[in-house]
Scaffold this motif. Structure first.
Motif, mmCIF file in Angstrom:
data_model
loop_
_atom_site.group_PDB
_atom_site.id
_atom_site.type_symbol
_atom_site.label_atom_id
_atom_site.label_comp_id
_atom_site.label_asym_id
_atom_site.label_seq_id
_atom_site.Cartn_x
_atom_site.Cartn_y
_atom_site.Cartn_z
ATOM 1 N N PRO A 162 0.793 -1.238 0.000
ATOM 2 C CA PRO A 162 0.000 0.000 0.000
ATOM 3 C C PRO A 162 0.821 1.281 0.000
ATOM 4 O O PRO A 162 0.553 2.173 -0.812
ATOM 5 N N LEU A 165 2.390 1.702 -3.441
ATOM 6 C CA LEU A 165 1.394 2.146 -4.414
ATOM 7 C C LEU A 165 1.117 3.636 -4.254
ATOM 8 O O LEU A 165 1.014 4.376 -5.242
ATOM 9 N N ALA A 166 0.982 4.082 -3.011
ATOM 10 C CA ALA A 166 0.625 5.476 -2.758
ATOM 11 C C ALA A 166 1.746 6.439 -3.094
ATOM 12 O O ALA A 166 1.499 7.530 -3.624
ATOM 13 N N GLY A 219 0.365 0.038 -11.258
ATOM 14 C CA GLY A 219 -0.202 -0.409 -9.996
ATOM 15 C C GLY A 219 -0.724 -1.829 -10.053
ATOM 16 O O GLY A 219 -0.493 -2.631 -9.148
ATOM 17 N N VAL A 223 0.546 -5.099 -7.869
ATOM 18 C CA VAL A 223 -0.359 -5.876 -7.008
ATOM 19 C C VAL A 223 -0.464 -7.319 -7.485
ATOM 20 O O VAL A 223 -0.438 -8.259 -6.684
ATOM 21 N N LEU A 236 -9.960 -1.395 -6.466
ATOM 22 C CA LEU A 236 -8.591 -0.922 -6.663
ATOM 23 C C LEU A 236 -8.456 -0.079 -7.923
ATOM 24 O O LEU A 236 -7.769 0.960 -7.919
ATOM 25 N N VAL A 239 -9.544 3.571 -7.593
ATOM 26 C CA VAL A 239 -8.654 4.293 -6.690
ATOM 27 C C VAL A 239 -7.367 4.683 -7.416
ATOM 28 O O VAL A 239 -6.875 5.816 -7.287
ATOM 29 N N LEU A 240 -6.811 3.763 -8.195
ATOM 30 C CA LEU A 240 -5.599 4.071 -8.946
ATOM 31 C C LEU A 240 -5.859 5.166 -9.979
ATOM 32 O O LEU A 240 -5.063 6.088 -10.136
ATOM 33 N N ILE A 300 -5.601 7.847 1.254
ATOM 34 C CA ILE A 300 -5.268 6.955 0.137
ATOM 35 C C ILE A 300 -4.499 5.735 0.630
ATOM 36 O O ILE A 300 -4.816 4.590 0.270
ATOM 37 N N LEU A 304 -6.080 2.047 0.464
ATOM 38 C CA LEU A 304 -5.438 0.978 -0.292
ATOM 39 C C LEU A 304 -5.225 -0.261 0.569
ATOM 40 O O LEU A 304 -5.417 -1.391 0.116
ATOM 41 N N ARG A 305 -4.846 -0.041 1.827
ATOM 42 C CA ARG A 305 -4.651 -1.202 2.705
ATOM 43 C C ARG A 305 -5.963 -1.933 2.944
ATOM 44 O O ARG A 305 -5.994 -3.168 2.976
ATOM 45 N N LEU A 308 -6.710 -3.944 -0.258
ATOM 46 C CA LEU A 308 -5.832 -5.106 -0.444
ATOM 47 C C LEU A 308 -5.987 -6.130 0.665
ATOM 48 O O LEU A 308 -5.934 -7.338 0.422
#
Length: 346
Positions: A162, A165-166, A219, A223, A236, A239-240, A300, A304-305, A308
């Motif tokens: 996470p 990714l962020a 991303g 993942v 996901l 969000v990306l 964010i 994300l956490r 995931l």
């Protein structure tokens, strides 16, 4: 308008991938994936070692420790032996338990100052098994209520995904949009674009679309190769896309006030460093001052956490926040680009 947008998007996409920095980012992504898979262990602990010496008349703490299955090597025969063991082990803490005039006394020996939180945890761990013995009639049993179903234990290497990714994927547009803008200024294409029918809307949204698609690809690749298929990709993907667009808008809004990358570099890097501050809260959840939670990267990284590694928390508030912040950042970006970049003479 759609045809003009598609043409501009294809043109910006080609320019972006001709830039050597994009390939540096792609190479860095490969390195990150390899580090997650092969260098960061799935489980590692940095817990302190606790040594005990019970000098009380009845040895109640030692008896309780043995009943709990504490290793004999951690129970010392004297206070001097405990002090020597702590001195030899820099990641150790010693606890000497003895009788005092007003009741039992515990002395904690450590290599540095312990926080109040750690001292309270040590006190609670000692008090729990001994309360019923020293204070008959008082129970040391507590009731635990789980608000949400317990989440599965996250492997340490996957737990790094996470924040990566962020702070590596989603913020890509912040830097690359600035690089592209300065490149266009140097080549004179901004002046040519001003007299075209494109306008501010297409200019801004095209670049946001380029880095949203690029960030989405990067991303998903990260993942898929690290966490696998068992992820809520339906949550996901938006969000990306929204996150990458948000930071592209912010990057353009900042970059238009500079003439070249040399002028922008210090401010740009400083803003990226501030944006990374929520990683402290990610590793230390109790640290969450109000100013930190206002940064867009804060929701964010935790959103994300949750996507995931779900714990049952609702994502509705997170998506509303992210969508609202993206819209606001677009309006700011549109105004900045229109009045600073698209007007003749700027």
């Amino acid at each position: 308008m759609i045809a003009r947008f598609v043409n501009l998007f294809i043109q910006d996409l080609a320019v972006a991938f001709r830039n050597a920095l994009m390939w540096v980012v792609a190479g860095a992504l490969v390195v990150i994936i390899l580090v997650i898979l092969f260098l960061i262990p799935a489980d590692y602990e940095f817990n302190d070692t606790y040594y005990f010496y019970d000098g009380s008349d009845h040895g109640l703490l030692e008896k309780a420790a043995r009943l709990e299955g504490l290793d004999d090597s951690l129970i010392m025969e004297s206070a001097a032996a405990l002090q020597q063991a702590v001195a030899d082990d820099l990641r150790s803490i010693g606890i000497i338990f003895d009788d005092g005039p007003e009741g039992p006394v515990a002395t904690v020996i450590s290599h540095g100052k312990l926080s109040d939180e750690n001292l309270n945890l040590i006190a609670a761990a000692i008090e729990l098994p001994l309360r019923s013995l020293y204070e008959p009639g008082k129970s040391g049993v507590f009731r635990t209520e789980t608000i949400r179903p317990s989440a599965k234990i996250i492997a340490q290497n996957e737990n790094a995904v996470p924040p990566l990714l962020a702070f590596e994927v989603i913020v890509l547009g912040f830097m690359m949009a600035a690089v592209m803008l300065f490149q266009e200024k140097a080549e004179g294409t901004i002046r040519a674009y001003r007299v075209s029918p494109g306008g501010t809307l297409l200019y801004v949204t095209s670049k946001a679309a380029v880095f949203a698609v690029t960030g989405l690809f990067y991303g998903l690749l990260m993942v898929l190769t690290t966490v696998g298929l068992g992820v809520n990709y339906a949550a996901l993907v938006p969000v990306l896309l929204l996150g990458c667009a948000l930071y592209t808008f912010l990057g353009l809004a900042v970059a238009v006030f500079f003439n070249n990358i040399s002028e922008w570099l210090f401010i740009g890097i400083a803003l990226l460093m501030i944006n990374m501050a929520p990683v402290i809260s990610y590793g230390w959840p109790s640290f969450a001052p109000s100013w930190l939670t206002l940064l867009p990267s804060y929701p964010i990284i935790f959103g994300l956490r949750e996507i995931l590694f779900p714990t049952g928390r609702s994502l509705i508030e997170f998506f509303l926040y992210l969508t609202s912040f993206t819209v606001v950042s677009y309006l700011i970006c549109h105004a900045a680009v229109h009045f600073k970049l698209m007007r003749e003479g700027h």
